[in-house]
Design an enzyme around this catalytic site. Structure first.
Site, PDB file in Angstrom:
ATOM      1  N   LYS A 162       0.368  26.827  10.690  1.00  0.00           N
ATOM      2  CA  LYS A 162       1.210  27.709  11.451  1.00  0.00           C
ATOM      3  C   LYS A 162       0.694  26.722  12.939  1.00  0.00           C
ATOM      4  O   LYS A 162      -0.285  27.709  14.041  1.00  0.00           O
ATOM      5  CB  LYS A 162       1.120  28.946  11.216  1.00  0.00           C
ATOM      6  N   ASP A 190       4.064  23.929  11.778  1.00  0.00           N
ATOM      7  CA  ASP A 190       5.212  24.546  11.621  1.00  0.00           C
ATOM      8  C   ASP A 190       4.970  25.864  13.472  1.00  0.00           C
ATOM      9  O   ASP A 190       4.617  26.245  13.116  1.00  0.00           O
ATOM     10  CB  ASP A 190       5.275  25.221  10.977  1.00  0.00           C
ATOM     11  N   GLU A 216       7.631  21.527  11.847  1.00  0.00           N
ATOM     12  CA  GLU A 216       8.672  21.515  11.880  1.00  0.00           C
ATOM     13  C   GLU A 216       8.896  22.269  13.326  1.00  0.00           C
ATOM     14  O   GLU A 216       8.223  23.175  13.304  1.00  0.00           O
ATOM     15  CB  GLU A 216       8.474  22.473  10.715  1.00  0.00           C
ATOM     16  N   ASP A 241      14.014  23.569  10.858  1.00  0.00           N
ATOM     17  CA  ASP A 241      14.135  25.022   9.754  1.00  0.00           C
ATOM     18  C   ASP A 241      15.467  26.051   9.863  1.00  0.00           C
ATOM     19  O   ASP A 241      16.816  26.080   9.852  1.00  0.00           O
ATOM     20  CB  ASP A 241      12.113  25.494   8.951  1.00  0.00           C
ATOM     21  N   LYS A 265      16.097  26.754   2.718  1.00  0.00           N
ATOM     22  CA  LYS A 265      15.712  27.841   1.989  1.00  0.00           C
ATOM     23  C   LYS A 265      16.955  28.395   1.956  1.00  0.00           C
ATOM     24  O   LYS A 265      17.753  28.752   2.405  1.00  0.00           O
ATOM     25  CB  LYS A 265      15.362  28.433   3.564  1.00  0.00           C
TER      26      LYS A 265
HETATM   27 MG   LIG Z   1       9.073  27.334   8.926  1.00  0.00          MG
END
Ligand SMILES: [Mg+2]
Length: 355
Positions: A162, A190, A216, A241, A265
């Site tokens: 992250k 991400d 991402e 995303d 997702k």
């Molecule tokens: Mg993500």
């Protein structure tokens, strides 16, 4: 196989350690559990995660959407008429993708139970061996390095790190992690919408030397033009995303060539029926998909894993959420051996109990 009742309850689990991204910090998971009972005595299970800062869905809104909108819209319908069930569900209330995802996976669990096959077989049966990455939360550099080294020691060969904070510090973070884990480990990043497009281009180009597999959601979810600008300006593959919820979003992202990879997702797509549409569109455009999840318990992560295993076009997995739980209330479903995910033998999702 008619829908006789739809019930909701709560499912909770603590995390091994706090999960931190550019958007939020969570210490435990509390989700809505859905049970659909049919007139022939089968029960299908689903789960919805409230992720206020991403989907806008919260516990109360999920329960209200299911009990007072979706339930009356599909009660009495034949589960085998899935197209009719999902059309009624999608038309009875706008958005509420997490509530819809939970009902959708309960329907698919029932289909698997009816046909007596694991869900991934019913959906396409591409593989029964899948492997997830592991998320490295955004923290001070030393802690991120420590978490990365431990993950590699635990057998993970792909880190999802992250970033998306101060971009100068992000470069330091990635440099330190790459130096600590060496060249054999994949690092995907991400940014969780953390940068403006021009900063994103600058930071991604600076990060390229650390052998980044992909980046991402570098820019805000709403900024599709900005995402397309970044995708054209950098050589590291860019994945959408938060910019991707529905099949309509996927169509727009694909037709604009706004990204190189899609992160599906279930909580964003509104369930497997929409995930299938997104994946087929992506495949037709030569775009691979990743399947990820929110911080979720094992019912919905299991559903995502079944979808992911069903198709060759899902080439990456970010399904570590249930691995990050300190205590898992769900029996059956998927199990983890480090990054390796295997499926229970049973039909549907293969979940045998919830305490
Ligand atoms: Mg993500």
């Amino acid at each position: 196989m008619k829908i006789k009742d739809i019930r909701v309850s709560r499912i909770k689990a603590p995390l091994k350690k706090p999960f931190r991204t550019a958007l939020r910090e969570v210490n435990s998971v509390e989700d809505v559990l859905v049970e659909i009972e049919t007139d022939d005595g089968l029960v299908g299970l689903g789960e919805a995660a409230p992720t206020a800062v991403i989907t806008g869905d919260i516990l109360g809104s999920i329960e209200d959407a299911i009990l007072n909108y979706i339930r009356p819209a599909i009660l009495g319908m034949d589960v085998l008429d899935t197209d009719r069930v999902f059309l009624a569900m999608d038309k009875c209330i706008l958005h509420n993708s997490s509530a819809k995802a939970a009902v959708d996976m309960a329907v698919y669990d029932l289909l698997g139970k009816y046909y007596r096959v694991p869900l991934y077989k019913l959906l396409g049966g591409y593989t029964d061996r899948i492997k997830t990455d592991i998320t490295i939360s955004i923290n001070e550099i030393d802690e991120m390095v420590e978490d990365s080294v431990r993950a590699v020691r635990d057998g993970f060969d792909t880190l999802k790190t992250k970033v998306g904070g101060d971009y100068k510090k992000d470069i330091e973070r990635v440099k330190a992690i790459r130096e600590a884990v060496g060249p054999g480990v994949k690092i995907r990043l991400d940014a969780n919408q953390g940068w403006r497009p021009k900063d994103a281009v600058r930071v991604i180009n600076a990060l390229e030397r650390y052998d980044i597999e992909l980046i991402e959601q570098p820019v805000p979810a709403w900024d599709i033009d900005g995402l397309a600008d970044v995708t054209r300006a950098v050589s590291v593959p860019v994945m959408a995303d938060e910019a991707l919820f529905s099949p309509n979003d996927a169509l727009r992202l694909i037709s604009m060539r706004a990204c190189d990879i899609l992160n599906i997702k279930l909580m964003k797509a509104g369930g497997i029926h929409n995930a299938l549409k997104i994946n087929y569109m992506a495949e037709a455009a030569g775009i691979e998909c990743m399947v990820g999840s929110m911080m979720e318990c094992k019912v919905s992560v299991t559903a995502a894993a079944h979808f992911a295993a069903s198709t060759h076009n899902v080439t990456r997995l970010d399904l570590d959420a249930a691995y990050l739980l300190a205590d898992d209330p769900v029996a059956g479903g998927i199990s983890y051996d480090g990054p390796d995910i295997s499926f229970a033998e049973g039909p549907g999702l293969g979940i045998t109990g919830i305490r």
